[in-house]
Design an enzyme around this catalytic site. Structure first.
Site, PDB file in Angstrom:
ATOM      1  N   GLU A 266      85.167  49.836 -50.255  1.00 47.28           N
ATOM      2  CA  GLU A 266      84.018  50.463 -50.371  1.00 47.28           C
ATOM      3  C   GLU A 266      83.913  51.067 -49.170  1.00 47.28           C
ATOM      4  OE1 GLU A 266      80.583  51.065 -49.830  1.00 47.28           O
ATOM      5  OE2 GLU A 266      80.667  49.576 -48.083  1.00 47.28           O
ATOM      6  N   CYS A 300      75.714  54.201 -47.499  1.00 49.20           N
ATOM      7  CA  CYS A 300      77.526  54.337 -48.475  1.00 49.20           C
ATOM      8  C   CYS A 300      75.668  54.844 -49.636  1.00 49.20           C
ATOM      9  CB  CYS A 300      77.895  54.053 -48.779  1.00 49.20           C
ATOM     10  SG  CYS A 300      79.709  53.638 -46.849  1.00 49.20           S
TER      11      CYS A 300
HETATM   12  C1  SIN Z   1      77.531  50.740 -46.422  1.00 51.88           C
HETATM   13  O1  SIN Z   1      76.308  51.037 -46.077  1.00 51.88           O
HETATM   14  O2  SIN Z   1      78.429  50.899 -46.526  1.00 51.88           O
HETATM   15  C2  SIN Z   1      76.238  49.311 -46.541  1.00 51.88           C
HETATM   16  C3  SIN Z   1      75.011  49.676 -46.761  1.00 51.88           C
HETATM   17  C4  SIN Z   1      74.406  48.023 -47.075  1.00 51.88           C
HETATM   18  O3  SIN Z   1      75.028  47.035 -47.009  1.00 51.88           O
HETATM   19  O4  SIN Z   1      73.235  48.051 -47.797  1.00 51.88           O
END
Ligand code: SIN
Length: 494
Positions: A266, A300
């Site tokens: 991810e 992210c």
């Molecule tokens: C992330 O920033 O990787 C995950 C954020 C989320 O699960 O909403």
């Protein structure tokens, strides 16, 4: 708890969730073999919070052995027994949600209300995957030969190595570990060096919830490479799951090839937030605020590039600026704070360099643009108008509270610009025109699209990206499959 500042005694109690200077591996709470430690500091003021073991290759090797034998007994349990364990762990998180939230704000900086939200979000993965454990079905296939049967049985992939990020120190761990445990795997977690306390608190609660030792081990480190290489080189470790930068993800994938591990990555995003003239502007601004400023822009999936149709560009920019003026920066433990400190100086420098680059290339800053003071850990919520695709704010993930807007003319133009990135994690689209919403959602090159919503993360839905944003899905029924391998059994002589 959110209407007043927590007392020193409450903070002390939160910190006491984590044993002093001990990690959990090879069946015990213990220090690193060479006695090395490091201190976790509050990003707000760099005050030391707690020392934790600085683990390395020796601890990783011990953990792999322990993990392998724990996995044999864990997979032998019934799905119901694994589900019960995950349920008890879920309940333990909720029973300690207030302390966990304090711990998170102390070590990560996000405002307390957001920390509490993350504890619940994190717990939801344990509940969800506990339920899914009972639904990891196999299949029978019509046989190709008389007197035979074909069975396809799901099996756990085995021992897993997991690296979790600092931005969601609880939810990103439970999202991976919950799925792995449901499938019958054991896990070795390397938390980010900035936020090992939440990970250690979680494994402590797992222990209290009666999960068998070594099914989850947590190895904090300031030197991830040598430690993780032991996992990578071990043929016993069958699965790697990583959340973090694309560059590190590429490196890990290359390394994992040597032992042909299953890989879930991810990685970074560069989410477009597209506002069409058919949008409800109020709702688009509300969604923009949620998407952009959650965790101070350090997610992210947060909106990174705002593409706004020219006819409503001034109105949207004005309404967004007004909403942003309401944001309050400060110590996340104080009630009413919306924006805490950024995680560290490197993060602040990156945001500063993106803003400087945008201004040098012709963007206009109408709000914020800098830290409140040169040594401040905060970055002011910043609104940049007239951004363009050659600017860093459009090319890379800024990972900070900066909203950069650019106008577009047509739907084709919007789609072309939205897809003009190597990344493909999330995208946001605002329009009241359902046909347009579907056309654009189908045309976007990414793993997740939110239409008229600013937050799309949930334990029930598959989270993950395509292109340079990685591979694999977390959450939902698909999340478990990342930890399952199929065995085909041909049963003859019947
Ligand atoms: C992330 O920033 O990787 C995950 C954020 C989320 O699960 O909403």
């Amino acid at each position: 708890m959110l209407t007043r500042r927590p007392t020193p005694a409450e903070l002390e109690q939160a910190l006491s969730l984590v044993p002093d200077n001990q990690a959990f591996y090879a069946g015990a709470w213990q220090g690193a073999a060479q006695g090395k430690t490091f201190t976790v500091c509050n990003p707000l003021n760099q005050q030391p919070l707690k020392a934790v073991p600085d683990c390395g290759p020796d601890e990783a090797a011990l953990a792999i052995q322990a993990s392998a034998s724990a996995q044999v007994s864990w997979r032998a349990l019934t799905a119901r027994q694994r589900a019960d364990g995950l349920r008890r762990w879920y309940e333990a998180l909720l029973a300690h949600e207030a302390e966990l939230a304090l711990l998170m704000t102390l070590e990560q900086g996000k405002p307390l209300a957001e920390s509490l939200g993350e504890v619940r979000y994190g717990a939801s993965f344990l509940e969800w995957f506990g339920e899914e454990a009972k639904r990891i079905y196999g299949e029978t296939i019509p046989a190709f030969k008389a007197g035979t049967r074909i069975l396809v049985t799901p099996e756990p992939v085995g021992v897993c190595a997991i690296a979790t990020p600092w931005n969601f120190p609880i939810a990103m761990m439970t999202r991976k570990v919950g799925a792995a445990l449901a499938a019958g795997c054991s896990v070795n977690v390397k938390p980010a060096a900035e936020t090992p306390l939440c990970a250690l608190a979680l494994v402590r609660l797992a222990e209290q919830a009666g999960l068998p030792p070594n099914v989850i081990q947590v190895l904090p480190t300031t030197e991830p490479e040598p430690l993780f290489q032991v996992f990578q080189q071990s043929p016993v470790v069958r699965k790697l799951s990583f959340t973090g930068s694309t560059k590190v993800g590429q490196l890990l994938m290359r390394e994992a090839a040597t032992t042909l591990k299953r890989v879930s990555l991810e990685l970074g995003g560069n989410a477009p937030f597209v506002v069409f003239e058919a949008a409800d502007i109020r709702s688009a601004v509300q969604g923009a605020m949620q998407s952009k400023f959650r965790n101070m822009g350090q997610t992210c999936v947060c909106a990174n590039r705002f593409l706004v149709q020219r006819a409503i560009y001034p109105a949207f920019a004005h309404a967004l600026a007004e909403a942003m003026k309401e944001l309050r920066c400060g110590d996340g433990l104080e009630p009413g704070i919306d924006q805490g400190p950024l995680i560290h100086a490197r993060a602040l420098h990156k945001v500063e360099s993106h803003v400087a680059d945008a201004l040098a290339k012709g963007a206009r800053c109408v709000l914020g643009g800098s830290r409140p003071a040169s040594d401040s850990p905060f970055f002011q919520p910043t609104l940049l108008l007239d951004a363009s695709p050659d600017m860093l704010v459009f090319k890379e993930e800024t990972f900070g509270p900066v909203a950069a807007l650019m106008p577009f003319d047509s739907e084709e133009d919007a789609l072309r610009r939205a897809n003009d990135t190597p990344f493909g994690l999330a995208a946001y689209v605002y329009t009241q025109n359902i046909a347009q919403a579907l056309r654009v959602a189908e045309g976007l090159e990414c793993g997740m699209v939110a239409i008229n919503e600013g937050i799309l993360s949930s334990e029930v839905a598959p989270f993950g990206g395509i292109k340079a944003s990685g591979m694999g899905r977390e959450g939902s029924r698909h999340g478990v499959q990342e930890y399952v391998q199929l065995k085909y059994v041909l049963l003859g002589g019947l």
